[in-house]
Motif scaffolding. Structure first.
Motif, short mmCIF file in Angstrom:
data_model
loop_
_atom_site.label_atom_id
_atom_site.label_comp_id
_atom_site.label_asym_id
_atom_site.label_seq_id
_atom_site.Cartn_x
_atom_site.Cartn_y
_atom_site.Cartn_z
N SER A 156 0.84 -1.21 0.00
CA SER A 156 0.00 0.00 0.00
C SER A 156 0.87 1.26 0.00
N TYR A 157 2.01 1.19 0.68
CA TYR A 157 2.93 2.34 0.65
C TYR A 157 3.40 2.60 -0.79
N ALA A 158 3.81 1.55 -1.48
CA ALA A 158 4.32 1.72 -2.84
C ALA A 158 3.25 2.27 -3.78
N LEU A 162 2.88 7.10 -5.05
CA LEU A 162 2.76 7.80 -6.33
C LEU A 162 1.82 8.99 -6.24
N VAL A 163 0.95 9.01 -5.22
CA VAL A 163 0.00 10.10 -5.04
C VAL A 163 0.50 11.08 -3.98
N ALA A 168 1.28 8.19 2.38
CA ALA A 168 1.57 6.76 2.21
C ALA A 168 2.38 6.19 3.37
N VAL A 169 3.31 6.95 3.87
CA VAL A 169 4.24 6.43 4.88
C VAL A 169 3.72 6.57 6.31
N LYS A 170 2.70 7.38 6.52
CA LYS A 170 2.25 7.68 7.88
C LYS A 170 1.91 6.45 8.72
N ASN A 195 12.67 3.97 -6.62
CA ASN A 195 11.94 5.23 -6.58
C ASN A 195 11.41 5.56 -5.18
N ASN A 196 10.96 4.54 -4.45
CA ASN A 196 10.28 4.82 -3.18
C ASN A 196 11.07 4.42 -1.94
#
Length: 238
Positions: A156-158, A162-163, A168-170, A195-196
């Motif tokens: 889900s983070y990956a 992108l958004v 995403a990381v919280k 990238n992430n």
């Protein structure tokens, strides 16, 4: 230091597509170590569609970094752990018909099952990590069943990276903090890439290890294996 474990399943997938021994999975593991990997991860599934039982038995004798064996903890997996004696056993909830890991354990609903399994695995000297979604109550459940570490499922983070990377990381930041407070080590894996990865590594506290396989093999097609591993190691310098 955040350790980098290379999942070599996809090397085995490529080999199995044509038969024979090209690429050589054992050589791939040793090369990954030589190029800087601090661990080797395998996931020997029952249908042996990538890593085979014989691969595990060969690897256990030659891997000099941290050997991590993932799998659903059925009798077959437990026997592999007994024979291979890896440094780490990572428990994943997916059954034999699942293409790739797609969810973490419900550590509350499966409490009795996981507790019994973990007790048995620890008798063989393995550190036990449980694959979990980034939810504090599931992290708390992992502590209650006796796990040594959690592995945060980062699909889900990956996707959400992108958004909005910050959004995403919280949940991973919160889950890692809870894990640390409970005395659990923190691993992470699934869909992490060039990238992430750096943003994740910089943002998530108390991160011990990442396990990456698919993206490493894809990037190696363009950059070469040695250069690819160096690129990933650079991303983990935070």
């Amino acid at each position: 230091m955040i350790r980098f474990s290379v999942n070599i399943n996809k090397f085995a997938t490529l080999r199995n597509a044509r038969g024979g021994n090209n690429p050589d999975v054992v050589k791939a593991a040793l090369d990954c170590e030589r190029f800087g990997a601090q661990g080797i991860t395998v996931h020997p599934r029952p249908d042996e569609r990538h890593i085979r039982y014989t691969d595990v038995m060969q690897l256990k004798d030659v891997v000099t970094t941290e050997f991590n064996i993932e799998g659903y903890p059925d009798e077959r997996y437990q026997q592999i752990i007994i024979e291979a004696k890896p440094a780490q056993a990572t428990l994943v909830p997916d059954g034999p018909d699942v293409l790739t890991s797609n969810a973490g354990w419900d550590t509350i609903r499966n409490q009795a099952f996981l507790k019994e399994i973990i007790q048995e695995l620890k008798k063989n000297g393995a550190r036990v990590s449980i694959f979990v979604d980034p939810q504090p109550h599931m992290v708390e459940g992992a502590a209650k069943v006796g796990a040594d570490r959690i592995e945060l499922y980062t699909e889900s983070y990956a996707r959400e990276f992108l958004v909005s990377p910050e959004v995403a990381v919280k949940p991973y930041i919160e889950s890692a903090r809870v894990a640390h407070e409970l005395g659990l080590g923190v691993n992470a894996g699934h869909d992490l890439d060039l990238n992430n990865l750096n943003f994740f590594a910089k943002s998530v506290p108390h991160l011990d290890e990442v396990s990456i396989g698919h993206a490493v093999v894809c990037d190696a097609l363009y950059y070469g294996l040695e250069n690819t591993l160096q690129l990933y190691l650079q991303k983990l310098k935070v």
